[in-house]
Design an enzyme around this catalytic site. Structure first.
Site, short mmCIF file in Angstrom:
data_model
loop_
_atom_site.label_atom_id
_atom_site.label_comp_id
_atom_site.label_asym_id
_atom_site.label_seq_id
_atom_site.Cartn_x
_atom_site.Cartn_y
_atom_site.Cartn_z
N TYR A 67 0.88 -1.28 -0.07
CA TYR A 67 -0.07 0.04 -0.02
C TYR A 67 0.85 1.15 -0.06
CZ TYR A 67 -4.39 -2.82 0.93
OH TYR A 67 -5.39 -3.52 0.80
N1 LIG Z 1 -7.10 -7.96 0.29
C1 LIG Z 1 -7.16 -7.47 -0.77
O1 LIG Z 1 -6.78 -7.99 -1.75
C2 LIG Z 1 -7.91 -5.99 -0.45
C3 LIG Z 1 -8.59 -5.41 -1.73
C4 LIG Z 1 -9.27 -4.32 -1.74
C5 LIG Z 1 -9.16 -3.81 -0.30
N2 LIG Z 1 -8.89 -4.21 0.70
C6 LIG Z 1 -8.82 -3.82 2.07
O2 LIG Z 1 -10.18 -3.50 2.25
C7 LIG Z 1 -10.51 -1.93 2.67
C8 LIG Z 1 -11.69 -1.43 2.40
O3 LIG Z 1 -12.09 -1.40 0.90
P1 LIG Z 1 -11.71 -0.24 0.09
O4 LIG Z 1 -11.00 0.80 0.77
O5 LIG Z 1 -11.38 -0.97 -1.33
O6 LIG Z 1 -13.40 0.08 -0.39
P2 LIG Z 1 -14.79 0.17 0.43
O7 LIG Z 1 -14.16 0.12 1.85
O8 LIG Z 1 -15.74 -0.26 -0.03
O9 LIG Z 1 -14.83 1.84 -0.03
C9 LIG Z 1 -14.15 2.84 0.75
C10 LIG Z 1 -14.21 4.15 0.20
O10 LIG Z 1 -15.81 4.60 0.30
C11 LIG Z 1 -15.63 5.97 0.75
N3 LIG Z 1 -16.37 6.07 1.95
C12 LIG Z 1 -16.25 5.18 3.02
N4 LIG Z 1 -17.20 5.46 3.76
C13 LIG Z 1 -17.82 6.30 3.37
C14 LIG Z 1 -18.88 7.09 3.96
N5 LIG Z 1 -19.59 6.72 5.36
N6 LIG Z 1 -19.55 7.91 3.46
C15 LIG Z 1 -19.14 8.18 2.17
N7 LIG Z 1 -18.30 7.70 1.49
C16 LIG Z 1 -17.56 6.83 2.04
C17 LIG Z 1 -14.29 6.56 0.66
O11 LIG Z 1 -13.68 6.89 -0.64
P3 LIG Z 1 -14.52 8.32 -1.33
O12 LIG Z 1 -14.60 9.43 -0.28
O13 LIG Z 1 -13.38 8.54 -2.17
O14 LIG Z 1 -15.45 7.92 -2.26
C18 LIG Z 1 -13.70 5.32 1.05
O15 LIG Z 1 -12.17 5.34 0.72
C19 LIG Z 1 -9.35 -1.56 1.79
O16 LIG Z 1 -8.95 -0.12 2.71
C20 LIG Z 1 -8.20 -2.53 2.45
O17 LIG Z 1 -7.59 -2.24 3.56
C21 LIG Z 1 -8.11 -5.40 0.53
#
Ligand SMILES: NC(=O)c1ccc[n+]([C@@H]2O[C@H](COP(=O)([O-])OP(=O)(O)OC[C@H]3O[C@@H](n4cnc5c(N)ncnc54)[C@H](OP(=O)(O)O)[C@@H]3O)[C@@H](O)[C@H]2O)c1
Length: 337
Positions: A67
């Site tokens: 990351y």
């Molecule tokens: N193992 C793997 O291969 C893998 C892959 C992907 C992710 N992950 C992990 O999973 C975590 C979460 O997934 P993700 O970050 O991909 O996506 P997510 O949790 O589905 O979406 C996060 C994004 O949504 C927006 N957001 C979050 N809460 C909000 C709210 N209450 N109101 C409005 N907007 C909101 C923010 O972006 P904006 O404000 O820019 O819209 C935020 O960065 C990652 O951070 C990572 O640690 C792991």
């Protein structure tokens, strides 16, 4: 083991416990300029996000050694390490920093995995709580994986990590790896996969939740808000994020409208937000969602997903609408069977 219970890992020389709360926080965005628009001026706000999360019981943080984009590689781990050291409030002892070690093509011996674990611990400035294999190489270089897994086991046996988890593994591969660790007396704590109302493949088609329950492994749901799509704040004719997400969302939004409407209706009924309903659905499915949060406002909102439950009828309704969508989220290419 229930979600709120400590998991005691008695064979670990650290002889300590890992606490997995009902929800965690993802930190992929913390250090990622290209996809998530990070810059250093956000750090103060991110520290407030961290502090608020821990004080409210969200003590699991997910990061990865891959990351951080370009020169910022490792930034997420560095920030988490600093924030956890400086945090003085309630819940401090339950903080669980989970990092994922990448299966880079140039990382293929058990020693390279030990070195990677040590490098992450150095960035964190403390021992890793939960070390996870970021993805399996089974689909493209199966010979590579054994050494990496053995290295993870070594990190555990040497007392350098409190627990081991996997990421992007399907049931077949999970069972094999479970056996491999079992033969060394090493427990597997968790598996994280892409899981949300727009990405049900791992549970519905692969049946991973049942397998995890059978093996006593906690299932962690990553991208539980489908990269922000399920928050309801984006629309094809209005606000769209920059870059890749904008392109993807423009295609998906018209196709997922029935789900967003359903989320909104249920949210209204509970005086909740769409994000809170989408995250609560993950919790109702017995998973631990780890939504990413970039601001205190987002973390405050996400915290409202805990402490209540959708009723069975609402979960079924959401399932039904999600199942009938024309399009869903793209699946991670590293997910195995
Ligand atoms: N193992 C793997 O291969 C893998 C892959 C992907 C992710 N992950 C992990 O999973 C975590 C979460 O997934 P993700 O970050 O991909 O996506 P997510 O949790 O589905 O979406 C996060 C994004 O949504 C927006 N957001 C979050 N809460 C909000 C709210 N209450 N109101 C409005 N907007 C909101 C923010 O972006 P904006 O404000 O820019 O819209 C935020 O960065 C990652 O951070 C990572 O640690 C792991």
């Amino acid at each position: 083991m229930t979600t709120e219970q400590p998991q005691t890992l008695s064979q670990n020389p650290l002889n300590s416990s890992l606490f997995l709360p009902s929800m965690g926080c993802g930190t992929w965005a913390w250090g990622n300029r290209f996809l998530w628009g990070y810059d250093e001026s956000m750090d103060l706000e991110l520290q407030k996000v961290f502090n608020l999360a821990v004080s409210q019981g969200v003590t699991l943080f997910d990061t990865g050694d891959s990351y951080g984009t370009g020169k910022l590689n490792g930034r997420s781990e560095l920030l988490l390490g600093r924030f956890s050291r400086e945090y003085q409030g309630i819940g401090q002892e339950k903080i669980c920093l989970g990092t994922k070690l990448a299966a880079y093509p140039w990382r293929w011996t058990r020693h390279s995995m030990i070195a990677a674990g040590k490098a992450s611990a150095e960035r964190l400035g403390r021992p890793i709580d939960l070390v996870q294999m970021h993805w399996s190489t089974a689909n493209y270089a199966p010979w590579q994986e054994g050494g990496l897994l053995d290295g993870l086991g070594d990190l555990y046996e040497q007392g350098l990590v409190k627990g081991i988890g996997l990421s992007n593994y399907g049931p077949k591969r999970l069972k094999q790896v479970y056996q491999r660790f079992s033969s060394r007396g090493i427990p597997l704590v968790s598996l994280q996969v892409q899981y949300s109302l727009l990405s049900t493949y791992a549970v519905t088609e692969l049946g991973l939740k049942d397998v995890c329950d059978e093996l006593g492994i906690k299932l962690i749901a990553y991208s539980p808000l489908a990269l922000g799509l399920l928050t309801g704040k984006y629309s094809e004719n209005g606000l769209l994020p920059k870059g890749f997400r904008g392109l993807l969302f423009r295609q998906l939004l018209p196709k997922i409208r029935p789900l967003l409407d359903c989320l909104q209706e249920i949210a209204n009924h509970h005086s909740k937000t769409q994000s809170q309903v989408a995250l609560n659905w993950c919790i109702c499915k017995g998973t631990i969602p780890i939504p990413g949060a970039k601001s205190v406002k987002q973390m405050e909102d996400n915290l409202g997903a805990m402490g209540w439950k959708l009723n069975d009828g609402e979960v079924t309704e959401l399932d039904k609408v999600a199942n009938h969508l024309e399009k869903k989220m793209v699946q991670n290419i590293f997910q195995t069977n």
